[in-house]
Design an enzyme around this catalytic site. Structure first.
Site, PDB file in Angstrom:
ATOM      1  N   ARG A  80      45.416  16.823  -1.950  1.00 30.63           N
ATOM      2  CA  ARG A  80      44.596  17.796  -1.222  1.00 30.63           C
ATOM      3  C   ARG A  80      43.117  17.518  -1.448  1.00 30.63           C
ATOM      4  O   ARG A  80      42.726  17.161  -2.550  1.00 30.63           O
ATOM      5  CB  ARG A  80      44.938  19.217  -1.697  1.00 30.63           C
ATOM      6  N   ARG A 108      44.604  37.784  -2.651  1.00 34.25           N
ATOM      7  CA  ARG A 108      43.705  37.116  -3.586  1.00 34.25           C
ATOM      8  C   ARG A 108      42.505  37.978  -3.927  1.00 34.25           C
ATOM      9  O   ARG A 108      41.665  37.555  -4.729  1.00 34.25           O
ATOM     10  CB  ARG A 108      43.209  35.807  -2.964  1.00 34.25           C
ATOM     11  N   ARG A 124      37.248  27.209  -7.884  1.00 39.99           N
ATOM     12  CA  ARG A 124      38.461  27.990  -7.574  1.00 39.99           C
ATOM     13  C   ARG A 124      38.860  28.845  -8.768  1.00 39.99           C
ATOM     14  O   ARG A 124      39.299  29.983  -8.605  1.00 39.99           O
ATOM     15  CB  ARG A 124      39.605  27.055  -7.169  1.00 39.99           C
ATOM     16  N   ARG A 159      48.307  16.499  -8.685  1.00 43.11           N
ATOM     17  CA  ARG A 159      49.202  17.076  -7.658  1.00 43.11           C
ATOM     18  C   ARG A 159      49.245  16.213  -6.404  1.00 43.11           C
ATOM     19  O   ARG A 159      48.229  15.717  -5.922  1.00 43.11           O
ATOM     20  CB  ARG A 159      48.728  18.480  -7.292  1.00 43.11           C
ATOM     21  N   LYS A 184      52.946  28.349  -8.400  1.00 44.31           N
ATOM     22  CA  LYS A 184      53.412  29.261  -7.347  1.00 44.31           C
ATOM     23  C   LYS A 184      54.223  28.505  -6.297  1.00 44.31           C
ATOM     24  O   LYS A 184      55.329  28.901  -5.935  1.00 44.31           O
ATOM     25  CB  LYS A 184      52.210  29.964  -6.671  1.00 44.31           C
TER      26      LYS A 184
HETATM   27  P1  ADP Z   1      46.343  26.906  -4.922  1.00 45.14           P
HETATM   28  O1  ADP Z   1      47.683  26.293  -4.649  1.00 45.14           O
HETATM   29  O2  ADP Z   1      45.408  25.959  -5.582  1.00 45.14           O
HETATM   30  O3  ADP Z   1      46.428  28.226  -5.600  1.00 45.14           O
HETATM   31  P2  ADP Z   1      46.188  27.629  -2.102  1.00 45.14           P
HETATM   32  O4  ADP Z   1      46.887  26.519  -1.425  1.00 45.14           O
HETATM   33  O5  ADP Z   1      46.927  28.908  -2.284  1.00 45.14           O
HETATM   34  O6  ADP Z   1      45.624  27.134  -3.508  1.00 45.14           O
HETATM   35  O7  ADP Z   1      44.823  27.947  -1.348  1.00 45.14           O
HETATM   36  C1  ADP Z   1      43.913  26.931  -1.029  1.00 45.14           C
HETATM   37  C2  ADP Z   1      42.615  27.554  -0.526  1.00 45.14           C
HETATM   38  O8  ADP Z   1      42.879  28.311   0.664  1.00 45.14           O
HETATM   39  C3  ADP Z   1      41.956  28.544  -1.459  1.00 45.14           C
HETATM   40  O9  ADP Z   1      41.143  27.897  -2.423  1.00 45.14           O
HETATM   41  C4  ADP Z   1      41.138  29.393  -0.484  1.00 45.14           C
HETATM   42  O10 ADP Z   1      39.973  28.707  -0.065  1.00 45.14           O
HETATM   43  C5  ADP Z   1      42.071  29.482   0.708  1.00 45.14           C
HETATM   44  N1  ADP Z   1      42.954  30.662   0.640  1.00 45.14           N
HETATM   45  C6  ADP Z   1      44.311  30.658   0.525  1.00 45.14           C
HETATM   46  N2  ADP Z   1      44.800  31.899   0.481  1.00 45.14           N
HETATM   47  C7  ADP Z   1      43.730  32.734   0.557  1.00 45.14           C
HETATM   48  C8  ADP Z   1      43.572  34.149   0.543  1.00 45.14           C
HETATM   49  N3  ADP Z   1      44.617  34.980   0.415  1.00 45.14           N
HETATM   50  N4  ADP Z   1      42.312  34.645   0.638  1.00 45.14           N
HETATM   51  C9  ADP Z   1      41.252  33.834   0.761  1.00 45.14           C
HETATM   52  N5  ADP Z   1      41.320  32.503   0.771  1.00 45.14           N
HETATM   53  C10 ADP Z   1      42.552  31.937   0.679  1.00 45.14           C
HETATM   54  P1  ADP Z   2      50.171  26.402  -7.283  1.00 49.28           P
HETATM   55  O1  ADP Z   2      50.970  26.550  -6.023  1.00 49.28           O
HETATM   56  O2  ADP Z   2      50.236  27.620  -8.156  1.00 49.28           O
HETATM   57  O3  ADP Z   2      48.762  25.964  -7.036  1.00 49.28           O
HETATM   58  P2  ADP Z   2      51.926  24.100  -7.784  1.00 49.28           P
HETATM   59  O4  ADP Z   2      53.289  24.700  -7.771  1.00 49.28           O
HETATM   60  O5  ADP Z   2      51.505  23.309  -6.610  1.00 49.28           O
HETATM   61  O6  ADP Z   2      50.830  25.236  -8.155  1.00 49.28           O
HETATM   62  O7  ADP Z   2      51.804  23.209  -9.115  1.00 49.28           O
HETATM   63  C1  ADP Z   2      50.606  22.474  -9.388  1.00 49.28           C
HETATM   64  C2  ADP Z   2      50.974  21.097  -9.939  1.00 49.28           C
HETATM   65  O8  ADP Z   2      51.582  21.233 -11.225  1.00 49.28           O
HETATM   66  C3  ADP Z   2      51.980  20.340  -9.076  1.00 49.28           C
HETATM   67  O9  ADP Z   2      51.649  18.978  -9.139  1.00 49.28           O
HETATM   68  C4  ADP Z   2      53.323  20.620  -9.747  1.00 49.28           C
HETATM   69  O10 ADP Z   2      54.233  19.544  -9.564  1.00 49.28           O
HETATM   70  C5  ADP Z   2      52.933  20.771 -11.210  1.00 49.28           C
HETATM   71  N1  ADP Z   2      53.718  21.800 -11.908  1.00 49.28           N
HETATM   72  C6  ADP Z   2      54.215  22.962 -11.419  1.00 49.28           C
HETATM   73  N2  ADP Z   2      54.857  23.659 -12.372  1.00 49.28           N
HETATM   74  C7  ADP Z   2      54.759  22.927 -13.516  1.00 49.28           C
HETATM   75  C8  ADP Z   2      55.224  23.116 -14.866  1.00 49.28           C
HETATM   76  N3  ADP Z   2      55.910  24.233 -15.211  1.00 49.28           N
HETATM   77  N4  ADP Z   2      54.938  22.161 -15.759  1.00 49.28           N
HETATM   78  C9  ADP Z   2      54.230  21.051 -15.404  1.00 49.28           C
HETATM   79  N5  ADP Z   2      53.768  20.810 -14.162  1.00 49.28           N
HETATM   80  C10 ADP Z   2      54.025  21.741 -13.212  1.00 49.28           C
END
Ligand code: ADP
Ligand code: ADP
Ligand code: ADP
Length: 214
Positions: free
Chosen positions: A161, A89, A172, A128, A13
């Site tokens: 992170r 979410r 998660r 990451r 994302k």
């Molecule tokens: P990821 O990139 O792994 O999907 P995020 O950076 O979006 O994770 O979110 C990190 C953490 O922040 C989540 O595991 C949750 O604890 C909290 N969080 C983020 N967005 C939301 C939401 N819309 N509702 C509830 N908790 C959230």
């Molecule tokens: P999210 O925001 O959904 O949690 P991220 O965009 O941060 O996910 O991606 C998670 C990890 O995977 C990062 O280290 C990113 O560089 C890597 N990544 C993202 N897209 C791809 C892909 N298509 N193939 C391989 N690695 C990826």
């Protein structure tokens, strides 16, 4: 464009959202980044949220809805459109978002799901690296920065992170399947859902996203 990006932790994302922001001149709101900025500033909300985030839980719907409401109405970049990343979410968050946007005469146009199997996410998450102030993400193996542990744009330090470990990831993913995945059916019902295979290389994922929006 007015859209949400849905997908489990590590689906891509945060990698794809900046492409969308640039392509459509919209704002990119990442609720995880917003929460981490509160944590960094040690605000009351940040201190409470940190415990929940480190355990892989979800912050309350009320806080998250207020956060998005505030940002959508005060951030001038959002007037031309928005990409929501990490929100909604839960079903209550999706319902509140719908009500708010319909009342403002700017309903959601698209919900894109980044689909990927859980097994592929462990290596993505544990490798990451992020640039905290911009939210840019890298990967130790799949997308390394030009200079080790430094952001390509600012040269500032990259960090891992605190919730990007195998233990918190398990929780998660549990939260994702139980609480977030139901919003996929919610958006399928309203007819704005599209799914993309997020296990492909980033460029292929990006072109598939554009096809959904085309
Ligand atoms: P990821 O990139 O792994 O999907 P995020 O950076 O979006 O994770 O979110 C990190 C953490 O922040 C989540 O595991 C949750 O604890 C909290 N969080 C983020 N967005 C939301 C939401 N819309 N509702 C509830 N908790 C959230
Ligand atoms: P999210 O925001 O959904 O949690 P991220 O965009 O941060 O996910 O991606 C998670 C990890 O995977 C990062 O280290 C990113 O560089 C890597 N990544 C993202 N897209 C791809 C892909 N298509 N193939 C391989 N690695 C990826
Ligand atoms: P910045 O100084 O970076 O603009 P803010 O302190 O304004 O940061 O907050 C960043 C985000 O967190 C905003 O979207 C704001 O609505 C949200 N936020 C701050 N405090 C709270 C709170 N107590 N409850 C819910 N959301 C909050």
């Amino acid at each position: 464009i007015r859209m949400v990006l849905i997908g489990p932790p590590g689906a891509g994302k945060g990698t794809q959202a900046p492409n969308l922001k640039e392509r459509f001149c919209a704002c990119h709101l990442a609720t995880g980044d917003m929460l981490r900025s509160q944590v960094a500033k040690k605000t009351k909300l940040g201190l409470e949220a940190k415990k929940i985030m480190d355990q892989g839980g979800l912050v309350s719907d009320e806080i998250m809805v207020n956060m998005i409401k505030h940002e959508l109405s005060t951030n001038p970049e959002c007037s031309s459109g928005f990409i929501l990343d990490g929100f909604p979410r839960t079903i209550p968050q999706a319902e509140k978002l719908d009500q708010m946007l319909v009342a403002q005469n700017r309903p959601l146009e698209k919900a894109v799901e980044l689909k990927i199997d859980d097994e592929l996410l462990v290596s993505r998450i544990t490798g990451r690296l992020v640039h905290p102030s911009s939210g840019r993400s890298y990967h130790k193996v799949f997308n390394p920065p030009k200079v080790s542990m430094k952001d390509d744009v600012t040269g500032e330090d990259l960090v891992q992170r605190s919730d990007d470990n195998a233990d918190a990831l398990k929780k998660r993913l549990g939260a994702y399947h139980e609480q977030t995945e139901p919003i996929v059916s919610f958006y399928k019902k309203t007819g704005i859902w599209s799914g993309v295979d997020a296990s492909q290389p980033p460029k292929t994922v990006w072109s598939d996203i554009l096809k959904c929006l085309g």
